[in-house]
Design a protein around this motif. Sequence first.
Motif, PDB file in Angstrom:
ATOM      1  N   GLU A 174       0.837  -1.200   0.000  1.00 61.57           N
ATOM      2  CA  GLU A 174       0.000   0.000   0.000  1.00 61.57           C
ATOM      3  C   GLU A 174       0.871   1.249   0.000  1.00 61.57           C
ATOM      4  OE1 GLU A 174      -2.855   2.105   3.233  1.00 61.57           O
ATOM      5  OE2 GLU A 174      -3.490   0.094   2.614  1.00 61.57           O
ATOM      6  N   LEU A 175       0.502   2.219  -0.809  1.00 54.81           N
ATOM      7  CA  LEU A 175       1.227   3.488  -0.874  1.00 54.81           C
ATOM      8  C   LEU A 175       0.785   4.383   0.276  1.00 54.81           C
ATOM      9  CD1 LEU A 175       0.958   4.127  -4.717  1.00 54.81           C
ATOM     10  CD2 LEU A 175       2.821   3.039  -3.453  1.00 54.81           C
ATOM     11  N   TRP A 176       1.701   5.201   0.774  1.00 53.87           N
ATOM     12  CA  TRP A 176       1.361   6.092   1.893  1.00 53.87           C
ATOM     13  C   TRP A 176       1.584   7.561   1.571  1.00 53.87           C
ATOM     14  CZ3 TRP A 176       5.820   8.306   4.179  1.00 53.87           C
ATOM     15  CH2 TRP A 176       7.031   7.684   3.851  1.00 53.87           C
ATOM     16  N   GLN A 177       1.882   7.867   0.299  1.00 58.43           N
ATOM     17  CA  GLN A 177       1.954   9.258  -0.155  1.00 58.43           C
ATOM     18  C   GLN A 177       1.245   9.378  -1.503  1.00 58.43           C
ATOM     19  OE1 GLN A 177       5.944  10.822  -0.294  1.00 58.43           O
ATOM     20  NE2 GLN A 177       6.461  10.118   1.750  1.00 58.43           N
ATOM     21  N   SER A 178       0.778  10.573  -1.794  1.00 59.66           N
ATOM     22  CA  SER A 178       0.167  10.843  -3.090  1.00 59.66           C
ATOM     23  C   SER A 178       1.136  11.644  -3.951  1.00 59.66           C
ATOM     24  CB  SER A 178      -1.132  11.635  -2.923  1.00 59.66           C
ATOM     25  OG  SER A 178      -2.109  10.874  -2.231  1.00 59.66           O
ATOM     26  N   GLY A 179       1.181  11.330  -5.235  1.00 59.96           N
ATOM     27  CA  GLY A 179       2.063  12.048  -6.147  1.00 59.96           C
ATOM     28  C   GLY A 179       2.848  11.093  -7.027  1.00 59.96           C
ATOM     29  N   ASP A 180       3.942  11.588  -7.591  1.00 56.12           N
ATOM     30  CA  ASP A 180       4.767  10.790  -8.499  1.00 56.12           C
ATOM     31  C   ASP A 180       5.674   9.832  -7.733  1.00 56.12           C
ATOM     32  OD1 ASP A 180       3.749  11.804 -10.831  1.00 56.12           O
ATOM     33  OD2 ASP A 180       5.351  13.268 -11.141  1.00 56.12           O
ATOM     34  N   HIS A 181       5.474   8.552  -7.974  1.00 51.30           N
ATOM     35  CA  HIS A 181       6.355   7.515  -7.441  1.00 51.30           C
ATOM     36  C   HIS A 181       7.339   7.110  -8.538  1.00 51.30           C
ATOM     37  CE1 HIS A 181       2.952   7.428  -4.674  1.00 51.30           C
ATOM     38  NE2 HIS A 181       3.717   6.763  -3.819  1.00 51.30           N
ATOM     39  N   VAL A 182       8.535   6.700  -8.146  1.00 49.00           N
ATOM     40  CA  VAL A 182       9.577   6.356  -9.114  1.00 49.00           C
ATOM     41  C   VAL A 182      10.050   4.934  -8.881  1.00 49.00           C
ATOM     42  CG1 VAL A 182      11.897   6.883  -9.968  1.00 49.00           C
ATOM     43  CG2 VAL A 182      10.346   8.744  -9.353  1.00 49.00           C
TER      44      VAL A 182
END
Length: 202
Positions: A174-182
């Motif tokens: 699960e992701l815990w930040q919003s925005g561009d992931h790399v």
Amino acid sequence: MSFKKLAAAAVAAMSIACPVLAAEQDAIDGCIDQLRVVGGPDGQSGEVLSSEFSEAATLVMLRDLGGTTWRCLAYSDGTVEELSVANAADDGGGAMAGATDQVRVSFDAGTTGTELSDTLAPGASRQYVIGAAAEQDLYTRVAADGPTLDYQIFNPDGSFLLERTGGDLEYRGELWQSGDHVIEVINRTGSEQSYNLIIGIE
């Protein structure tokens, strides 16, 4: 000022010359040369922040022109064991924009994933940038045609979501930040490698 001049000046400041200093300088030069290969325009100049000599491998910290900090492990013959982003700079173009070779990833309408085919030269890396929101689930797998490639995943703020791991291990979480992931794929083998990168977000 170039990396080389800064590194040479740092070593020249030492009062005595010895084989350890020469070996350390060779490791620094190897890291600089590798960053110039994979770091894009920002990697062509910058500064050497520190170096810690060891007969096993010298740890070199570099900052490129864009402000991204790189961690490098190199041997006394200049061979680079590892070069990775330690602290990514945000230049307003998304996570680590301009730091290295980047590909913006998008999904076809109505789908939640994609599979990309690509090739990497030995020692090179490529970053895949994908926008996603906190609490979404990310799935990633790197399927190489030859020896295993490594990969790592960065959050939008440049911190690690997943530290470097072998491509034979898939990531699901699960992701815990919003925005561009790399997602950065790294070729540490001695030859050019073809691979498929599978990405899914739900």
